[in-house]
Design a protein around this motif. Structure first.
Motif, mmCIF file in Angstrom:
data_model
loop_
_atom_site.group_PDB
_atom_site.id
_atom_site.type_symbol
_atom_site.label_atom_id
_atom_site.label_comp_id
_atom_site.label_asym_id
_atom_site.label_seq_id
_atom_site.Cartn_x
_atom_site.Cartn_y
_atom_site.Cartn_z
ATOM 1 N N GLN A 137 0.812 -1.215 0.000
ATOM 2 C CA GLN A 137 0.000 0.000 0.000
ATOM 3 C C GLN A 137 0.852 1.276 0.000
ATOM 4 O OE1 GLN A 137 -3.329 -0.005 -0.406
ATOM 5 N NE2 GLN A 137 -3.067 -2.221 -0.651
ATOM 6 N N ARG A 138 2.126 1.131 0.213
ATOM 7 C CA ARG A 138 2.984 2.326 0.212
ATOM 8 C C ARG A 138 3.122 2.920 -1.183
ATOM 9 N NH1 ARG A 138 8.365 0.189 1.957
ATOM 10 N NH2 ARG A 138 8.998 2.388 1.867
ATOM 11 N N LEU A 139 2.834 2.116 -2.213
ATOM 12 C CA LEU A 139 2.957 2.586 -3.593
ATOM 13 C C LEU A 139 1.574 2.892 -4.155
ATOM 14 C CD1 LEU A 139 4.562 3.089 -6.208
ATOM 15 C CD2 LEU A 139 4.363 0.635 -6.710
ATOM 16 N N LYS A 140 1.361 4.152 -4.454
ATOM 17 C CA LYS A 140 0.098 4.585 -5.044
ATOM 18 C C LYS A 140 0.384 5.133 -6.451
ATOM 19 C CE LYS A 140 -1.674 5.901 -0.511
ATOM 20 N NZ LYS A 140 -0.410 5.550 0.181
ATOM 21 N N GLY A 196 4.357 6.859 -1.041
ATOM 22 C CA GLY A 196 4.016 8.063 -1.786
ATOM 23 C C GLY A 196 3.252 7.717 -3.043
ATOM 24 N N CYS A 197 3.045 8.733 -3.874
ATOM 25 C CA CYS A 197 2.232 8.582 -5.080
ATOM 26 C C CYS A 197 3.037 8.980 -6.311
ATOM 27 C CB CYS A 197 0.978 9.448 -4.966
ATOM 28 S SG CYS A 197 -0.111 9.350 -6.416
ATOM 29 N N ILE A 198 2.875 8.198 -7.346
ATOM 30 C CA ILE A 198 3.472 8.512 -8.652
ATOM 31 C C ILE A 198 2.333 8.779 -9.629
ATOM 32 C CG2 ILE A 198 4.877 7.656 -10.565
ATOM 33 C CD1 ILE A 198 6.320 5.864 -8.593
ATOM 34 N N GLY A 209 7.806 12.700 -3.661
ATOM 35 C CA GLY A 209 8.901 12.412 -2.732
ATOM 36 C C GLY A 209 9.598 13.674 -2.268
ATOM 37 N N GLU A 210 10.812 13.500 -1.769
ATOM 38 C CA GLU A 210 11.540 14.608 -1.161
ATOM 39 C C GLU A 210 12.094 15.593 -2.185
ATOM 40 O OE1 GLU A 210 11.709 15.377 1.979
ATOM 41 O OE2 GLU A 210 10.413 13.651 2.373
#
Length: 368
Positions: free
Chosen positions: A249-252, A290-292, A313-314
């Motif tokens: 779930q960390r990858l959206k 995060g989200c891509i 991201g950062e």
């Protein structure tokens, strides 16, 4: 280095025919100009025939001798002798050209008009005919050597272009045929772990993985081929599905796709390296992921294809950004190089980033 003398087809055989045609055309033009210069049309047709006769009688010998200069020009073009040798051979050849011209003129006069006329003509025209012989030889030798050198320069340029093209294709093949080894190992480890929990999911993952490898191997066969955006997106979805095995779930992912662009053509493996960099540098290091966002839109002004890959991201300081190395791996540097090789600099790649503001790459790919 290729040269006229070491190619499989002899240089003379390959270059003489065009040169002889050009020489014949130049001789014809010179003969016509000589005829026109010696014709007074107001004095009747007989004056034209007189001019034709005089032009032929004057020019037949040097035109015939010009054919003997061509083999010598080939020798100069092949061997490129030192300056002293060059000057000596040219001087000797020029003297021989003049003497032979005089001899041919004398022989023609002797045959047509007899010995007395031939002797008188030789005595009257010896000096100026000798000077003209030197000048005509110089013009012929310069023209032939220049033409042969130009042909050789063109051959070398074509060979160099072919070598550069081959190098470019090789570089494209390397760029297009890469997948990050860490991704391969991580994916295999994730599938192995999945086999213990969910055999069906592991089987589906293996099918996705084999489809990805098939896609990559196909792009290796001809790196300059294009694929449709739809094919690249299908590959990208398989890639993201496999990454999701590790990140969960960390990858959206968000998709913003204009359906009109799905049949547009792009180089294979254009989007995956950018998405991979976003995962490695923008998503994976963060505990909450995060989200891509991946978008594809039609450029209203140019009818080109606008692609964008961005993450939340950062990011990084743009002043320290080196597009070729800021994000390691295949990524931006290779993509820039690919566009330079494959699109002659027409395709564009722009990077937007700032600390805490994520990382965004915009691509514009021409479609005509």
């Amino acid at each position: 280095m290729p040269s006229l003398k070491n190619s499989k087809t002899p240089a003379g055989a390959r270059t003489s025919a065009p040169l002889l045609l050009g020489y014949g055309a130049a001789c014809l033009v010179a003969w016509l100009l000589f005829v026109l210069a010696g014709t007074e049309f107001q004095r009747g047709l007989w004056q034209l025939w007189e001019a034709v006769y005089q032009a032929t009688l004057t020019l037949w010998a040097p035109m015939l001798l010009g054919l003997a200069v061509l083999p010598l020009a080939h020798w100069f073009a092949r061997h490129e002798p030192a300056l002293p040798v060059l000057l000596f051979v040219h001087l000797l050849a020029a003297l021989l050209f003049s003497i032979t011209w005089l001899g041919l003129d004398y022989g023609a006069a002797l045959l047509l008009f007899g010995a007395e006329h031939a002797d008188a003509t030789l005595e009257q025209s010896f000096l100026w005919r000798a000077i003209w012989g030197l000048l005509v030889y110089a013009v012929l030798a310069t023209g032939f050597v220049a033409a042969l050198n130009a042909r050789r320069a063109k051959l070398l340029a074509v060979t160099a272009a072919q070598a550069e093209s081959a190098l470019a294709r090789a570089e494209l093949a390397v760029i297009s045929g890469k997948l990050n080894p860490h991704f391969l190992f991580n994916t295999l480890n994730s599938i192995i772990a999945l086999t213990r929990k969910d055999a069906r999911a592991a089987e589906a993952a293996l099918l996705r993985f084999s489809g990805m490898l098939r896609y990559v191997l196909a792009t290796k066969r001809e790196a300059t081929d294009r694929v449709t955006l739809q094919e690249e997106l299908d590959f990208l979805r398989d890639y993201l599905a496999l990454e999701a095995l590790r990140l969960g779930q960390r990858l959206k992912i968000e998709w913003e796709l204009d359906e009109r662009t799905l049949e547009d053509e792009i180089p294979p493996l254009t989007l995956q390296p950018l998405v991979e960099n976003s995962i490695v540098h923008g998503i994976a290091p963060r505990m909450d992921g995060g989200c891509i966002t991946i978008s594809a839109q039609r450029d209203a002004l140019t009818d080109g294809l606008n692609l964008c890959v961005r993450d939340d991201g950062e990011g990084c300081d743009p002043a320290q950004l080196d597009a070729a190395s800021a994000r390691p791996g295949i990524g931006l540097g290779a993509l820039r190089r690919r566009f330079a090789l494959d699109y002659e600099g027409r395709a564009r790649l722009r990077v937007h980033t700032a600390p805490g503001a994520g990382f965004r790459v915009d691509l514009w790919i021409p479609q005509s």
